[in-house]
Design an enzyme around this catalytic site. Sequence first.
Site, mmCIF file in Angstrom:
data_model
loop_
_atom_site.group_PDB
_atom_site.id
_atom_site.type_symbol
_atom_site.label_atom_id
_atom_site.label_comp_id
_atom_site.label_asym_id
_atom_site.label_seq_id
_atom_site.Cartn_x
_atom_site.Cartn_y
_atom_site.Cartn_z
ATOM 1 N N HIS A 67 -9.296 2.801 5.883
ATOM 2 C CA HIS A 67 -8.787 2.710 4.525
ATOM 3 C C HIS A 67 -7.481 3.548 4.268
ATOM 4 C CE1 HIS A 67 -8.871 2.390 0.039
ATOM 5 N NE2 HIS A 67 -8.351 3.568 0.143
ATOM 6 N N GLU A 68 -7.622 4.977 4.638
ATOM 7 C CA GLU A 68 -6.402 5.711 4.579
ATOM 8 C C GLU A 68 -5.147 5.263 5.394
ATOM 9 O OE1 GLU A 68 -6.192 7.464 2.038
ATOM 10 O OE2 GLU A 68 -8.614 7.546 1.534
ATOM 11 N N HIS A 84 -3.409 2.715 3.719
ATOM 12 C CA HIS A 84 -2.358 3.253 2.851
ATOM 13 C C HIS A 84 -1.240 3.670 3.292
ATOM 14 C CE1 HIS A 84 -4.675 3.040 -1.156
ATOM 15 N NE2 HIS A 84 -5.406 3.896 -0.674
ATOM 16 N N GLU A 139 -5.202 0.105 -4.026
ATOM 17 C CA GLU A 139 -6.637 0.342 -3.433
ATOM 18 C C GLU A 139 -7.315 -1.000 -3.009
ATOM 19 O OE1 GLU A 139 -8.119 3.157 -2.927
ATOM 20 O OE2 GLU A 139 -6.335 4.095 -3.577
#
Length: 302
Positions: free
Chosen positions: A130-131, A134, A199
């Site tokens: 997930h990071e 980003h 997100e």
Amino acid sequence: MSYVKTGILMAAMTALFLGIGYLLAGTGGIVIAFVLAAGMNAFAWWNSDRMVLKMHNARPVGPNDRSGLSEMVAALAHNAGMPMPAVYVIDTPQPNAFATGRNPQNAAVAVTTGLMRTLSRDELAGVVAHELAHIRNHDTAIMTVTATFAGAISMLANFALFFGGRREGGLGIVGALAMMILAPLAAALVQMAISRTREYAADKAGAEICGEPMWLASALAKIQAGASRIDNHAAERNPATSHMFIINPLHAHKHDNLFSTHPATENRIAALRELAAQTTRSSIPRTRPSARPEPDRSGPWG
């Protein structure tokens, strides 16, 4: 669609900033506001990652760490087709993580010791993915710019009380007071809306990077439970960084309301479950981030 929405919200933030400059000093105020924004964003662009990591007392992790975190990040970065970011650990019992950096070539992923202790290896892989999403999506740069704009808007709004209500043809005292209250509020709402939009996109991309949506869904449930009862003192001292974390470290709201920096965790988990149900094994690569065993929890981070 999320990129279009982000672009619209960024344009709204810019228009709000320049509009305040115009109300304060006419056409010249627009120029001053633009120069001020450019200077603040240039500083944030080059220094925000180091500043944020220092705020949270993050320490770098070497490639041979006993936990295998660096190895996992490297494998997932390879899956994502991006350079490996620097890896940091934050000593706090709250399970959480964030990414920072101006671009994929100058980025960092930071996880807390609480996250390392709380999650399984697969769940940790979902969070790291997930990071990385980003970073790959340039969300870290977008959020740096929006945070800088929000701070600049608050500063200009405070100037309104001293200048907007006093010059001829100005806002007047009532108008200046209204700007002091409404302008920062509007900027914060736009910033939060951008954060929530990014997100959901990072959840989906992260699931594709790690290969299994339910890894991240399970991790989010555990992180939410931990963040709701364990304080993150560094985040409490620096609330402006809360939007960077995968779960609001200041105790996330239950609904996607205007004043939350993150989508409701329940909504994110539901979206990931739907993605898992719709995705066949052939549509998402099942490459595991590492073939090594579970991290040694008895080590210095355990």
